[in-house]
Design a protein around this motif. Structure first.
Motif, mmCIF file in Angstrom:
data_model
loop_
_atom_site.group_PDB
_atom_site.id
_atom_site.type_symbol
_atom_site.label_atom_id
_atom_site.label_comp_id
_atom_site.label_asym_id
_atom_site.label_seq_id
_atom_site.Cartn_x
_atom_site.Cartn_y
_atom_site.Cartn_z
ATOM 1 N N ARG A 16 -9.332 9.633 8.483
ATOM 2 C CA ARG A 16 -9.590 10.993 8.032
ATOM 3 C C ARG A 16 -8.318 11.659 7.515
ATOM 4 N NH1 ARG A 16 -12.086 13.885 12.823
ATOM 5 N NH2 ARG A 16 -11.810 12.000 14.054
ATOM 6 N N ARG A 44 -5.108 13.625 2.891
ATOM 7 C CA ARG A 44 -3.943 13.466 2.023
ATOM 8 C C ARG A 44 -4.368 13.376 0.559
ATOM 9 N NH1 ARG A 44 -0.591 8.169 3.275
ATOM 10 N NH2 ARG A 44 -2.572 7.307 2.577
ATOM 11 N N MET A 103 0.819 -1.196 0.000
ATOM 12 C CA MET A 103 0.000 0.000 0.000
ATOM 13 C C MET A 103 0.857 1.251 0.000
ATOM 14 S SD MET A 103 -2.765 1.378 2.626
ATOM 15 C CE MET A 103 -3.131 -0.239 3.257
ATOM 16 N N GLN A 132 12.223 10.188 -5.875
ATOM 17 C CA GLN A 132 11.299 10.578 -4.811
ATOM 18 C C GLN A 132 10.897 9.367 -3.985
ATOM 19 O OE1 GLN A 132 8.456 12.492 -7.385
ATOM 20 N NE2 GLN A 132 8.974 14.515 -6.588
ATOM 21 N N LEU A 156 2.995 15.071 1.928
ATOM 22 C CA LEU A 156 3.774 14.201 1.028
ATOM 23 C C LEU A 156 3.468 14.391 -0.457
ATOM 24 C CD1 LEU A 156 5.729 11.737 0.739
ATOM 25 C CD2 LEU A 156 3.712 10.306 0.959
ATOM 26 N N PRO A 157 2.190 14.262 -0.885
ATOM 27 C CA PRO A 157 1.944 14.413 -2.324
ATOM 28 C C PRO A 157 2.318 15.807 -2.814
ATOM 29 C CG PRO A 157 -0.115 14.278 -1.099
ATOM 30 C CD PRO A 157 0.969 13.910 -0.153
ATOM 31 N N PHE A 214 -4.128 17.610 -3.121
ATOM 32 C CA PHE A 214 -3.491 18.087 -4.352
ATOM 33 C C PHE A 214 -4.447 18.217 -5.536
ATOM 34 C CE2 PHE A 214 -3.100 13.936 -6.396
ATOM 35 C CZ PHE A 214 -3.242 13.103 -5.317
ATOM 36 N N ALA A 234 -7.148 2.854 -11.322
ATOM 37 C CA ALA A 234 -5.999 3.671 -10.944
ATOM 38 C C ALA A 234 -4.703 3.160 -11.557
ATOM 39 C CB ALA A 234 -5.881 3.699 -9.421
ATOM 40 N N LYS A 293 11.597 9.651 -0.108
ATOM 41 C CA LYS A 293 10.425 9.858 0.717
ATOM 42 C C LYS A 293 9.858 8.573 1.290
ATOM 43 C CE LYS A 293 9.308 14.245 -1.239
ATOM 44 N NZ LYS A 293 10.089 14.981 -0.224
ATOM 45 N N PHE A 306 -7.070 4.708 0.251
ATOM 46 C CA PHE A 306 -7.067 3.252 0.373
ATOM 47 C C PHE A 306 -8.020 2.786 1.464
ATOM 48 C CE2 PHE A 306 -3.134 4.313 -1.676
ATOM 49 C CZ PHE A 306 -2.993 3.307 -2.614
ATOM 50 N N GLU A 360 4.761 17.701 -1.730
ATOM 51 C CA GLU A 360 6.211 17.739 -1.937
ATOM 52 C C GLU A 360 6.561 17.088 -3.261
ATOM 53 O OE1 GLU A 360 7.954 15.697 1.332
ATOM 54 O OE2 GLU A 360 7.358 17.202 2.815
ATOM 55 N N ILE A 361 5.947 15.932 -3.475
ATOM 56 C CA ILE A 361 6.294 15.174 -4.674
ATOM 57 C C ILE A 361 5.900 15.926 -5.936
ATOM 58 C CG2 ILE A 361 5.663 13.106 -5.978
ATOM 59 C CD1 ILE A 361 5.754 11.606 -3.363
ATOM 60 N N MET A 362 4.784 16.636 -5.857
ATOM 61 C CA MET A 362 4.323 17.315 -7.058
ATOM 62 C C MET A 362 4.885 18.724 -7.170
ATOM 63 S SD MET A 362 0.514 15.769 -7.101
ATOM 64 C CE MET A 362 0.321 13.983 -6.951
ATOM 65 N N ARG A 422 -2.223 7.600 -14.681
ATOM 66 C CA ARG A 422 -1.601 7.679 -13.371
ATOM 67 C C ARG A 422 -0.357 8.549 -13.449
ATOM 68 N NH1 ARG A 422 0.534 2.552 -12.029
ATOM 69 N NH2 ARG A 422 2.526 3.573 -12.204
ATOM 70 N N LYS A 423 0.383 8.356 -14.538
ATOM 71 C CA LYS A 423 1.613 9.126 -14.671
ATOM 72 C C LYS A 423 1.313 10.603 -14.874
ATOM 73 C CE LYS A 423 4.358 5.239 -15.687
ATOM 74 N NZ LYS A 423 4.837 4.277 -16.662
ATOM 75 N N TYR A 436 -6.195 8.968 -4.444
ATOM 76 C CA TYR A 436 -6.694 7.647 -4.067
ATOM 77 C C TYR A 436 -6.723 7.529 -2.538
ATOM 78 C CZ TYR A 436 -7.488 2.633 -4.835
ATOM 79 O OH TYR A 436 -8.040 1.379 -4.898
ATOM 80 N N ARG A 481 -0.760 12.045 -13.194
ATOM 81 C CA ARG A 481 -1.248 12.451 -11.868
ATOM 82 C C ARG A 481 -2.720 12.817 -11.869
ATOM 83 N NH1 ARG A 481 4.407 15.498 -10.454
ATOM 84 N NH2 ARG A 481 5.438 13.599 -9.826
ATOM 85 N N LEU A 493 0.636 3.995 -2.981
ATOM 86 C CA LEU A 493 0.317 5.397 -2.752
ATOM 87 C C LEU A 493 1.202 6.282 -3.633
ATOM 88 C CD1 LEU A 493 -1.371 7.315 -0.925
ATOM 89 C CD2 LEU A 493 0.671 7.530 0.476
ATOM 90 N N LEU A 494 2.498 5.974 -3.618
ATOM 91 C CA LEU A 494 3.410 6.777 -4.432
ATOM 92 C C LEU A 494 3.124 6.590 -5.917
ATOM 93 C CD1 LEU A 494 6.876 6.767 -2.714
ATOM 94 C CD2 LEU A 494 5.023 8.403 -2.587
ATOM 95 N N ARG A 495 2.697 5.394 -6.265
ATOM 96 C CA ARG A 495 2.374 5.175 -7.682
ATOM 97 C C ARG A 495 1.217 6.083 -8.095
ATOM 98 N NH1 ARG A 495 1.294 -0.943 -8.472
ATOM 99 N NH2 ARG A 495 1.221 -0.452 -10.695
ATOM 100 N N THR A 496 0.247 6.260 -7.195
ATOM 101 C CA THR A 496 -0.874 7.127 -7.587
ATOM 102 C C THR A 496 -0.417 8.565 -7.737
ATOM 103 O OG1 THR A 496 -1.612 7.671 -5.347
ATOM 104 C CG2 THR A 496 -2.511 5.680 -6.322
ATOM 105 N N TYR A 497 0.691 8.945 -7.072
ATOM 106 C CA TYR A 497 1.221 10.292 -7.256
ATOM 107 C C TYR A 497 2.171 10.349 -8.442
ATOM 108 C CZ TYR A 497 -0.179 10.734 -2.345
ATOM 109 O OH TYR A 497 -0.863 10.722 -1.171
ATOM 110 N N HIS A 498 2.404 9.207 -9.052
ATOM 111 C CA HIS A 498 3.435 9.114 -10.076
ATOM 112 C C HIS A 498 4.741 9.740 -9.579
ATOM 113 C CE1 HIS A 498 5.473 8.536 -13.705
ATOM 114 N NE2 HIS A 498 5.436 9.772 -14.131
ATOM 115 N N ALA A 499 5.157 9.321 -8.394
ATOM 116 C CA ALA A 499 6.424 9.820 -7.856
ATOM 117 C C ALA A 499 7.566 9.204 -8.655
ATOM 118 C CB ALA A 499 6.545 9.439 -6.390
#
Ligand code: ATP
Ligand code: ATP
Ligand code: VIB
Ligand code: MG
Ligand code: MG
Lengths: 278, 283, 308, 327, 283
Positions: free
Chosen positions: E170, E175, D222, D236, E127-128, E179, E80, D240, E110, E130-132, E101-102, E108, E104, D226-232
């Motif tokens: 929650r 999270r 999981m 990263q 987290l997301p 974004f 997804a 992270k 879970f 930062e990544i984005m 997905r790529k 999601y 973005r 999660l990171l896959r859904t962000y396309h990290a």
């Protein structure tokens, strides 16, 4: 210079093959990739030694080692039996059983765990260079002293891992046992031991390579006239480096097989662990 | 804030406990007096339970309902002897929760399934039976029965990670039911299940309860579920976690599913909802 | 640099190598314009290998080991021989009943390997005793670096050097009366020890030869000084021991014994000694240490110039 | 290996926990040490009684049986019982099979505090010689180990081809390879610290690889999804998720790695000409019949390792606590 | 078995996709055609999805409901791009799910919270971002906003294990919202929450959806929740997992909470319950 170019070219070819193999995701990749890697390594070695004009009493080429290996099978077998079968295996089993027993004993009490682990770590830092002569003095030159050295060497990694494993249960898993009012033994055998298995095998796998090194190196400090360590040190003195490397090949084969066997048992016993599932 | 009816309706008279004969008021099984529990965390203490007093009698079906974080899980864990209150007094069957736990008084369903990954579903359900020394035949028989009860017949040989979330949850319910403890403590057991299965399991649970006279502590987020199942509904409120209302159900013990449309039912549900809302308003 | 000489010893720093340390310390090398580095050895160092790898210019070695290396394809040449007599012997408990070589049968004997086993193997094969154990042979133990196998009675006899291990047995409190010794010299199987060897190809280089001449000359000067000033030499050795674990008593005694072995040599190899060594090695019966008499394994070129 | 052992799970107060921990550990350690010392003390008599009897006889004491060879056939305990007068001697022999703890302690004290630290007789001096090679080797080994682990986790090619050979490399007896490594480096003109450090690195890189591969792979499905859904990106994902998730494993690996590096540096001292350092002390102490020198060096080495491991344990606690992974 | 209305109501005409102007039929965003997925397990294959066809248009709010183990999670994961169907065709925005997905395209949530234990609640939500590559100021602002939205203001510095189950859930919703992805996929996001919070979050979610025109895929076990939120309700059935009914909601987009008492609402709920029951009867 030529040697260098040749080495780079061979390396490039081998690596490219492996890249392709990994990309293809073919089922053979599991065994073919390390094989190709190994063959590349050997080829680089052979070519490097021959073109670089390295003296065979410093580094013999793999081909010469192979010839010696085939010619010395009886010697190699006798040495293998002495060092691995008698010394390493006995020590490994003794060390593992002792470590497991102590781990289970210690695990009952926080007090003992706090006391024994640091002392165990202290023991793990006793270098073989120091312990081997002492055990040879106490137990003589034959394999029992080697088994003792091995036992001491493998004891700590297995102990630490088993202790860590016995505790690697989630709060909920433990609480469940508590709601059953489960006593010591049921929660040991039904929860902590199974949960510990991935860790125990971690220790057991690392200990395989330690056991081999221990048994071989301890022979440097006194041995009968048979054994892999004996042969290696004697042959270095006689500049028979091809025989030295033949013994190293035996060690590497035996070690990999030993490790592989442990990994296989691990796979069968801890199939449920996330790291084994994929 | 809604002031509750006095939860200490029956005084806890230990001598009377489980020994009281038929016809007498049912004995108090779980007695909490001013239970307090504070967790120490990195940035200050969290007052998870404050001055919680509650008596639960033999054969009671008590639901706990309240906003998330109000201490439902914590209180259930205290009852089961899994957490030790930092203040107040809590007895179970006249013993400490610890002792009751060691006497195997509890079946506990955790908020997450918590199945042992190295055992199959069948093996997980069998676990308490092995520990409590049931015979092999009895084990097999019981496993089959409870798996059937939760609709998992046929999944006995699968491993937990091969099941969906709801199926795992059901397996963990089966595990708690397998060994017939006197006190069942269930922490949102039906959270991951759909309405149909939930209705089905609700009915099953009521039947089981009626048949066996178990005492049940039940955490839920669903008001209808709480009202449908319980003889006593405990409404809690967070920060600090405390009881704000205890509602004795006036519904009969016999409860067909359509009792949920009766005015009595709706009235109770209403009271619960009010209590809940008040708890939220506190924030 | 052209004045640099690296010497590889065959064991850790001790009075066995006093001559070189004295030459270094007393400035004899410096007088010759040499800059000498002395590399101590150890249980894991094969001097011929170091020589072959270019890690040293000169090595000290026992002749059996050097001749064996020559047969293996490493053409080493003896350029000087400061040790005239062998210090190697077997030391046995008297109470084992051993009085002669014949009594070795059925006994356990500790032997140094690592290229140092050749003299023993030759001796046994000349005496017709098998080394594979059994009632009619000896059981050989690979001896470690100490005399414990004897003291712990794990072996009936062990290899000792007159100047070192024998003394250690005595230091352990054993009196000479409790022991029986067999010197290889006395058994007629002595082989040459601690000679200086260089790679044959280097001798074609006149500059190298000249350097070696200076080196041997200074080293022999060191040896002779050490023989005459045993206490001072021992102290010099001790100063050069970086481990700090050696004692002056042990080194003084060792120096005394070593002096007896080096006394008979001016540095030049005695052909007769060489011949006796080769004969002993060739006499190994079914398992000779070398298969044929070596050619060009020694030279007097260096010593001839150095000693004149 | 201590993989994962670093993740503390006990409940309890966090404030003052580190101090409390240290204090709570003292008594158990002392207890265990006391028990071991007791066993050691008791073992000294049977281990040394034969030597002591021989010695006593030479000194003129009457011993039964009265010849060494006859005594060989008598059990250690029996011999001690028949010659009680000899028993005290077993604790003061110059060349004991097993020195008494007090002898080792005295030797340790003498060679640590009794001499100038710059002296060749000082264990501090030898400790530094060994430690410098250890630290350099550890730095090389850890860097290499982490780099390999990252490569193995991110490149399937490396995973498939390198891991089996990394395992095989560890089955090669290092003491057999060491001289060759030294000679080869020597012929390249590399001497001094580096050859020892390389041997030390060779022994320490493996546990780091194994531990870090396991650690970098520890995130569950999981967490990865999660990171896959962000396309990290892969990097990263590393910074992270994988790296933070591997922290407990990293520290466990470092602790094993540093002990291995120390053992490697000591082992490396033999084929480099055993000049100085703990390894040289052990060897020379052994060769010249001074068991106390060997034992003291042995203990000094183990104590050094314990201190190093202790330092990493503290760092581990501090950083895992900061990451909220110690409860 | 209930036969469904044809789920392929709008044909997927890629050219028209996201480019279609206002007034035109909203473009199809997610198009599944005969999707099949079989898991291989130790004892035989599990047919988790069979012949699943479904079109989801831009701005749709689609709920998935069905007995546990019917493949809801699996289907959401397929959308997804986290699971690859073993048969059929699935496109998102005209691309493969992988590609979407790529790009973005997804937020999601879970089924289990899955917070990173080494990050605080605030850090997890960040987290997301930062990544984005959001700016620091923007990150802080958004974290504060979404934490507030899920009622976790003040818990920013706590670590996940210091929160109750519902609070963790929650946080994981926050999270996913942080974004602003175009497509939100939520797997039982409110399962561990009580009714009051649930109602509150339902309203918030509807507002968010109305405001932003997001496309939402939503797994739930609650029939009222599904009816209240959705424009389209997909009823699924297990063994093999398949769609048995797709119900287009006739409720207006504007939905006050008390819409739940209207006959229209009750009628839809009824149809969903029938579909669900039929799915169970299959067993
Ligand atoms: N181990 C712990 N350490 C610190 N705080 C805790 C711990 N466990 C629970 N808490 C805190 O105690 C309070 C009550 O938690 P509890 O789990 O009992 O809530 P709950 O009513 O079960 O909520 P939910 O319905 O979300 O499961 C919460 O504020 C939570 O943050
Ligand atoms: N990794 C897996 N390996 C094998 N089988 C799986 C796996 N994941 C899911 N399954 C199976 O696929 C089926 C569908 O599972 P899924 O998780 O999609 O159900 P679900 O509808 O989400 O149920 P729930 O409401 O309980 O979460 C189940 O029968 C399950 O056992
Ligand atoms: C591994 C090894 N074992 C034995 C010797 C033999 N040896 C030759 S000289 C000498 C010193 C005697 O005090 C010793 C022990 C060696 N060189 N290397
Ligand atoms: Mg809870
Ligand atoms: Mg699901």
């Amino acid at each position: 210079m030529m040697a260098l170019v040749a080495i780079i070219v061979i390396w490039g070819i081998g690596w490219t093959m492996n890249l392709a193999l990994a990309r293809s995701g073919h089922r053979s990749a599991g065994w073919a990739a390390p094989l190709i890697f190994g063959l590349t390594l050997l080829l680089v070695w052979e070519v490097g030694v021959r073109l670089g004009d390295v003296s065979p009493i410093i580094l013999p080429p793999p081909s010469a080692i192979a010839v010696t290996f085939m010619a010395s099978l009886p010697i190699l077998w006798a040495d293998f039996a002495q060092t691995i079968l008698k010394g390493a295996l006995t020590g490994y089993v003794l060390g593992a059983v002792a470590a497991f027993a102590v781990a289970v004993m210690v695990d009952r009490s926080e007090f003992l765990t706090r006391g024994v682990l640091p002392v165990g770590a202290f023991m793990a830092a006793l270098p073989i260079v120091g312990t081997a002569p002492i055990f040879v003095k106490w137990l003589g030159s034959d394999w029992p002293s080697k088994a003792a050295v091995v036992g001491v060497m493998v004891f700590f990694p297995i102990l630490v891992n088993t202790v860590a494993g016995l505790r690697d249960t989630s709060a909920m898993q433990r609480d469940l046992m508590r709601t059953y009012g489960a006593g010591y033994w049921p929660s040991l055998f039904k929860l902590r031991v199974p949960a510990a298995m991935p860790f125990v095998f971690n220790g057991l796998k690392i200990a395989t390579t330690l056991a081999l090194i221990g048994a071989i190196v301890a022979e440097f400090f006194g041995s009968p006239t048979v054994g892999m360590g004996f042969r290696i040190s004697t042959s270095v003195g006689q500049l028979a480096l091809d025989l030295v490397w033949a013994e190293i090949v035996v060690a590497a084969l035996a070690g990999s097989a030993f490790y592989g066997a442990m990994a296989m048992i691990e796979k069968r016993l801890t199939f449920w662990h996330p790291s084994q599932r994929k | 804030m809604v002031t509750s009816s006095d939860p200490r309706f029956f005084e806890n008279t230990p001598g009377e406990g489980p020994l009281a004969g038929p016809g007498a008021a049912p004995p108090t099984i779980i007695a909490a007096k001013s239970v307090d529990l504070t967790f120490q965390t990195g940035d200050g203490p969290v007052h998870a339970l404050k001055d919680v007093s509650l008596d639960i009698n033999k054969g009671d079906f008590v639901s706990f309902i309240g906003p998330s974080g109000c201490g439902k899980t914590t209180f259930l864990r205290c009852i089961a002897g899994l957490e030790t209150p930092t203040g107040g007094k809590l007895t179970v069957n006249g013993m400490s929760p610890e002792e009751a736990r060691k006497a195997r008084a509890y079946g506990y369903v955790f908020q997450a399934a918590g199945l042992y990954p190295w055992r199959t579903i069948g093996g997980n359900v069998k676990l308490p039976l092995e520990i409590m020394g049931f015979s092999k035949a009895e084990q097999a028989e019981r496993v089959a029965r409870v798996l059937d009860l939760v609709d998992l017949a046929g999944f006995e040989k699968k491993f937990p990670w091969q099941l969906s979330g709801g199926m795992q949850q059901r397996a963990s319910i089966a595990r708690a039911l397998a060994f017939d403890a006197d006190i069942l403590l269930m922490d949102e057991p039906f959270g991951a299940l759909d309405e149909i299965v939930r209705d089905h399991l609700n009915e099953q649970l009521l039947q089981l309860w009626a048949r066996t006279e178990k005492t049940i502590g039940f955490v839920t987020h669903s008001i209808p579920e709480a009202v449908y199942l319980s003889t006593k509904i405990v409404v809690m409120s967070p920060r600090p976690g405390r009881i704000t209302d205890v509602i004795e159900s006036t519904l009969p013990r016999e409860r067909p599913l359509d009792i949920r449309d009766t005015p009595e039912f709706i009235a109770i549900a209403h009271r619960v909802r009010d209590g809940l809302r008040a708890g939220h308003a506190d924030d | 640099q052209d004045n640099d000489v690296t010497l590889q010893l065959q064991w850790v720093t001790q009075s066995q190598f006093a001559g070189y340390y004295v030459a270094q310390d007393k400035g004899f090398y410096e007088e010759e314009g040499l800059n000498v580095t002395i590399l101590p050895g150890g249980p894991d160092i094969a001097p011929p290998q170091v020589l072959a790898g270019g890690g040293a210019d000169v090595m000290l070695n026992w002749m059996p080991s050097a001749l064996a290396a020559r047969e293996k394809g490493l053409p080493v040449v003896n350029i000087a021989q400061p040790y005239k007599t062998s210090g190697l012997m077997l030391t046995c408990w008297k109470d084992t009943g051993i009085t002669s070589v014949e009594d070795f049968k059925g006994k356990t004997i500790g032997v140094w390997f690592f290229g140092n086993e050749y003299p023993f193997l030759s001796w046994m094969s000349q005496a017709g005793i098998s080394t594979d154990g059994g009632d009619d042979g000896v059981t050989v133990l690979k001896q470690g670096f100490n005399v414990d196998p004897l003291l712990q009675r794990q072996a009936d006899c062990i290899s000792t050097m007159t100047y070192n291990e024998y003394g250690q047995v005595l230091d352990a409190g054993v009196s000479p009366d409790e022991l029986v010794t067999f010197k290889y010299e006395d058994q007629g199987v002595a082989t040459l020890e601690d000679g200086m060897y260089v790679l044959e190809e280097n001798l074609n280089d006149p500059a190298f030869v000249e350097k070696m001449v200076k080196f041997v000359r200074a080293s022999m000067k060191g040896w002779k000084y050490a023989e005459e000033n045993a206490a001072e030499a021992a102290q010099i050795v001790l100063d050069n021991d970086e481990t700090g674990a050696q004692t002056i008593e042990a080194q003084e005694r060792m120096m005394g014994e070593v002096a007896m072995l080096t006394a008979g040599s001016n540095g030049a190899l005695d052909e007769a000694d060489y011949q006796r060594t080769v004969d002993t090695l060739l006499a190994g019966g079914s398992d000779p240490v070398i298969s044929a008499a070596p050619e060009g394994a020694w030279t007097h070129v260096i010593t001839d110039q150095a000693l004149n | 290996m201590v993989l994962g052992a670093g993740v503390g799970r006990s409940a309890g107060s966090i404030s003052g926990k580190m101090m409390g921990d240290a204090v709570r550990s003292v008594l158990p350690i002392l207890t265990v040490v006391a028990v071991l010392l007791g066993v050691w003390m008791l073992s000294v008599v049977p281990m040394n009684i034969h030597l002591a009897a021989d010695q006593a006889q030479r000194d003129g004491v009457v011993v039964v049986p009265d010849t060494p060879i006859a005594r060989q056939d008598v059990g250690a305990v029996a011999l001690a019982l028949r010659n009680p007068a000899v028993v005290p001697m077993t604790y003061v022999l110059d060349r004991p099979r097993l020195p008494g703890p007090q002898q080792v302690a005295a030797e340790l004290w003498k060679t640590t505090f009794g001499v100038k630290v710059t002296s060749k007789k000082s264990l501090v001096y030898h400790g530094w010689v060994t430690l410098s090679a250890t630290l350099l080797g550890f730095a090389i080994g850890t860097t290499l180990g982490i780099a390999l682990a990252v490569g193995i986790v991110f490149s399937r090619t490396m995973d498939l081809s390198v891991m089996p050979w990394a395992i095989a490399s560890q089955t090669i007896p290092i003491l057999a390879l060491a001289p060759m490594i030294i000679v080869m480096l020597g012929s390249l003109g590399i001497q001094g610290l580096l050859p020892k450090a390389i041997i030390s690195a060779y022994l320490s890189f493996f546990p780091v690889v194994v531990g870090m591969v396991k650690g970098l792979r520890s995130p569950d499905g999981m967490q990865l999804d999660l990171l896959r859904t962000y396309h990290a990106s892969a990097s990263q994902g590393f910074w992270k998720l994988r790296l933070p998730a591997s922290m407990p494993y990293l520290f466990a690996s470092l602790k094993i790695g540093i002990s291995a590096a120390l053992v490697g540096a000591i082992v490396g001292e033999l084929p480099t000409g055993a000049r100085a350092g703990f390894g040289a002390r052990m060897l020379v102490g052994d060769q010249y019949g001074q068991p106390l020198v060997t034992w003291a060096a042995l203990f000094a080495a183990a104590i050094t390792a314990a201190v190093l491991v202790g330092i990493f344990s503290l760092a581990e606690r501090a950083s895992l606590k900061r990451m909220g992974m110690v409860r």
